[in-house]
Scaffold this motif. Sequence first.
Motif, short mmCIF file in Angstrom:
data_model
loop_
_atom_site.label_atom_id
_atom_site.label_comp_id
_atom_site.label_asym_id
_atom_site.label_seq_id
_atom_site.Cartn_x
_atom_site.Cartn_y
_atom_site.Cartn_z
N UNK A 58 0.83 -1.21 0.00
CA UNK A 58 0.00 0.00 0.00
C UNK A 58 0.86 1.25 0.00
N UNK A 59 1.94 1.23 0.76
CA UNK A 59 2.85 2.38 0.77
C UNK A 59 3.45 2.63 -0.60
N UNK A 60 3.81 1.57 -1.29
CA UNK A 60 4.38 1.72 -2.64
C UNK A 60 3.33 2.21 -3.63
N UNK A 61 2.11 1.71 -3.53
CA UNK A 61 1.07 2.15 -4.46
C UNK A 61 0.77 3.63 -4.26
N UNK A 62 0.50 4.04 -3.02
CA UNK A 62 0.16 5.44 -2.77
C UNK A 62 1.34 6.36 -3.01
N UNK A 63 2.53 5.94 -2.61
CA UNK A 63 3.72 6.75 -2.86
C UNK A 63 4.01 6.86 -4.35
N UNK A 64 3.82 5.77 -5.08
CA UNK A 64 4.04 5.80 -6.52
C UNK A 64 3.09 6.74 -7.23
N UNK A 65 1.82 6.72 -6.81
CA UNK A 65 0.86 7.64 -7.42
C UNK A 65 1.22 9.09 -7.09
N UNK A 66 1.68 9.34 -5.88
CA UNK A 66 2.06 10.71 -5.50
C UNK A 66 3.26 11.18 -6.32
N UNK A 67 4.26 10.32 -6.48
CA UNK A 67 5.44 10.69 -7.26
C UNK A 67 5.09 10.89 -8.73
N UNK A 68 4.27 10.00 -9.28
CA UNK A 68 3.86 10.11 -10.68
C UNK A 68 3.08 11.40 -10.89
N UNK A 69 2.16 11.71 -9.99
CA UNK A 69 1.38 12.94 -10.12
C UNK A 69 2.28 14.17 -10.05
#
Length: 98
Positions: free
Chosen positions: A73-84
Motif C-alpha cells: 500500500x505504501x508503494x502504491x500510494x507513494x508511486x501515485x504521488x510521485x507520478x502525479x
Amino acid sequence: MNQELILGAYVFILALFLGVEVIGRVPSTLHTPLMSATNAIHGIVLIGAILVAGTADSPLLYVLAFVALVLGAGNVFGGFAVTDRMLEMFKKKPVEKR
C-alpha cells in the motif's frame, strides 16, 4: 531447512539484484511510465497479501500478510504521488496578463 524455503530465498535475492540493476539503468524520460507499471504490480501484491491473510493458519502468515499489505500500500500510494508530481512538472504554467 526446507529446500523450498531455500529456493524461494535464492530466487528472491536474485530478483532483488536484477531489479536494482534494471531500475538503475532506466533513463529519466521513462520514469513515469515505469512508475505506472510498478503501481500496477504493487496492486497485484496487495491482492496477494489479502488472499494470504484470508487463508492464513499461523501467526507467521498473518504477520507476513500484514507486512506485505503495509509495504504494498505504501508503494502504491507513494508511486501515485510521485507520478502525479512528475506529471505536474510537464504542465504549462499560466501566463500572467498585465
